[in-house]
Motif scaffolding. Structure first.
Motif, short mmCIF file in Angstrom:
data_model
loop_
_atom_site.label_atom_id
_atom_site.label_comp_id
_atom_site.label_asym_id
_atom_site.label_seq_id
_atom_site.Cartn_x
_atom_site.Cartn_y
_atom_site.Cartn_z
N ASP A 94 0.88 -1.12 -0.20
CA ASP A 94 0.34 -0.15 -0.03
C ASP A 94 1.01 1.15 -0.01
O ASP A 94 2.12 1.24 0.50
N SER A 95 0.69 2.18 -0.84
CA SER A 95 1.29 3.24 -0.75
C SER A 95 0.95 4.31 0.44
O SER A 95 -0.11 4.48 0.79
N LEU A 96 1.94 4.82 0.97
CA LEU A 96 1.70 6.13 1.97
C LEU A 96 2.20 7.36 1.46
O LEU A 96 2.63 7.27 0.31
N ARG A 97 1.95 8.27 2.15
CA ARG A 97 2.20 9.85 1.77
C ARG A 97 3.37 10.65 2.35
O ARG A 97 3.39 10.29 3.58
N CYS A 98 4.33 11.10 1.91
CA CYS A 98 5.49 11.64 2.48
C CYS A 98 5.10 12.92 3.16
O CYS A 98 4.28 13.47 2.82
N CYS A 99 5.75 12.81 4.37
CA CYS A 99 5.55 14.00 5.10
C CYS A 99 6.70 15.10 5.28
O CYS A 99 6.73 15.92 6.18
N ARG A 100 7.53 15.07 4.30
CA ARG A 100 8.36 16.39 4.15
C ARG A 100 7.72 17.44 4.02
O ARG A 100 6.93 17.90 3.27
N VAL A 101 8.35 18.49 4.88
CA VAL A 101 7.79 19.66 5.10
C VAL A 101 8.33 20.64 3.59
O VAL A 101 9.61 20.63 3.66
N LEU A 102 7.59 21.24 2.78
CA LEU A 102 8.01 21.98 1.65
C LEU A 102 8.41 23.28 2.22
O LEU A 102 7.74 23.86 3.42
N GLU A 103 9.05 24.00 1.27
CA GLU A 103 9.36 25.37 1.67
C GLU A 103 8.06 26.28 1.66
O GLU A 103 8.29 26.99 2.52
N SER A 104 7.08 25.89 1.16
CA SER A 104 5.94 26.78 1.13
C SER A 104 5.15 26.52 2.45
O SER A 104 4.06 26.86 2.99
N GLY A 105 5.60 25.41 3.11
CA GLY A 105 4.96 25.13 4.45
C GLY A 105 3.93 23.92 4.52
O GLY A 105 3.77 23.27 5.40
N GLY A 106 3.61 23.57 3.16
CA GLY A 106 2.79 22.25 3.09
C GLY A 106 3.57 21.01 3.23
O GLY A 106 4.77 21.15 3.28
N LEU A 107 2.96 19.90 2.91
CA LEU A 107 3.65 18.60 3.16
C LEU A 107 3.60 18.01 1.67
O LEU A 107 2.90 18.27 0.97
N CYS A 108 4.75 17.40 1.55
CA CYS A 108 5.10 16.71 0.08
C CYS A 108 4.10 15.90 -0.33
O CYS A 108 3.59 15.97 -1.56
N HIS A 109 3.30 14.95 0.44
CA HIS A 109 2.23 14.16 0.03
C HIS A 109 2.64 13.14 -1.17
O HIS A 109 1.47 12.60 -1.62
N GLN A 110 3.71 13.10 -1.47
CA GLN A 110 3.99 12.20 -2.88
C GLN A 110 3.83 10.66 -2.24
O GLN A 110 4.31 10.21 -1.24
N LYS A 111 3.21 9.97 -3.02
CA LYS A 111 2.78 8.50 -2.93
C LYS A 111 3.94 7.82 -3.11
O LYS A 111 4.66 7.89 -3.98
N HIS A 112 4.18 6.58 -2.06
CA HIS A 112 5.28 5.71 -2.00
C HIS A 112 5.25 4.51 -1.33
O HIS A 112 4.39 4.50 -0.61
#
Ligand code: ZN
Length: 327
Positions: free
Chosen positions: A44-62
């Protein structure tokens, strides 16, 4: 000395979520990162929680990523691509992720060695059976070739080298006619070619077909017999190289089966067909005799000669040729 890296594989999302302080959608940045707690490979894919410079989360599925311990005492996750490439090269996250990844790969390679070591006895047995079969067949084919008339042996070897499998003979057709002027009966000849059969197992007559499997089986067995312990300190490359040098049981079984199939196919070929490669009648008889014997059939001179006669009759019947030229 760098501190030891403990590789911990989380085998389900539930196992990660059960960590004390794990929080879904909890951002990870260089500021709150503390340590890598483990990794996961999930279907199952999860969503990445890296904080982007904009302040949001990466959310890329992996499907493959790291479990990260945070300074606050909690846990979150990072996708492998972000952890290994999106943070600055000298950042703590990137350095730790690189080291963890290297160690994880190394341990996987060592696991490969452990598996081979645990199967050592069975592998040696399987590989030995295969080696023995291939070597016996190699000797058998060598004996057959050595007993054949030389030109027949050369023809078979040439065919094996070029991959040609059909045995053909030349034909002469004779056409009779009445000469209009003299009224005499005359004839005119034309040439033809006829395939008498196929030797689909022709590769058995090429000793190169045996050389590589024999070499690989022997070298693998030597490595296995000298494999007395798993070197836990081996690098990933060393472990992989060692493992790659040892043939797997499935491959050894497949090699044996392939040769068994070829041997059965060779036995299906009529002795007359192989003997058609020889120009001289005596050579055809001798060849026919050798293959009758190889098939475990009665192989007196008269039986061998009979094969030759049968083939000749068959060809004439099928083609209507006046003459058959062999070799
Ligand atoms: Zn990401």
């Amino acid at each position: 000395m760098p501190e030891e890296i403990i590789v911990k594989n989380f085998s389900s999302y539930e196992e990660i979520a059960a960590l004390d302080g794990f929080e879904e959608e909890k951002g990870v940045s260089t500021d709150n990162y503390a340590d890598i707690a483990g990794h996961y490979h999930l279907s199952d894919s999860l969503r990445c929680c890296r904080v982007l410079e904009s302040g949001g989360l990466c959310h890329q599925k992996h499907n493959y990523g790291f479990v990260v311990a945070l300074k606050s005492g909690g846990f979150s996750i990072l996708g492998n691509r972000c952890a290994l490439s999106k943070f600055a090269k000298d950042s703590k996250v990137r350095i730790a992720a690189d080291r963890y990844e290297k160690e994880r790969k190394r341990q996987e390679a060592i696991d490969g060695l452990r598996k081979i070591f645990s199967e050592k006895k069975e592998r040696i047995e399987t590989l030995s059976i295969s080696l023995n079969y291939v070597y016996e067949l190699y000797k058998y084919m060598r004996n057959i070739k050595d007993s054949l008339p030389m030109l027949c042996k050369f023809s078979l070897e040439d065919m094996a080298r070029s991959g040609k499998r059909n045995v053909a003979v030349s034909l002469v057709y004779r056409h009779y006619y009445i000469d209009k002027e003299s009224g005499e009966k005359k004839h005119e000849d034309t040439d033809g070619v006829h395939t008498v059969g196929t030797i689909s197992a022709i590769s058995l007559f090429n000793k190169n077909s045996f050389e590589e499997p024999l070499k690989n089986l022997r070298e693998s067995l030597k490595l296995l017999e000298n494999f007395h312990r798993v070197d836990e300190k081996a690098t990933e490359l060393q472990a992989k190289r060692f493992a790659a040098g040892i043939m797997g049981s499935e491959q050894a079984i497949r090699i044996k089966q392939d040769f068994e199939k070829l041997y059965l196919e060779l036995n299906k070929v009529k002795p007359g067909v192989i003997s058609a490669l020889c120009k001289e009648l005596d050579d055809r008889v001798a060849t026919s005799k050798i293959f009758l014997q190889a098939k475990g059939m009665p192989h007196s001179n008269s039986k061998a000669r009979q094969e030759i006669t049968n083939l000749q009759e068959e060809i004439v019947e099928q083609t209507g040729a006046y003459k058959v030229i062999y070799g």
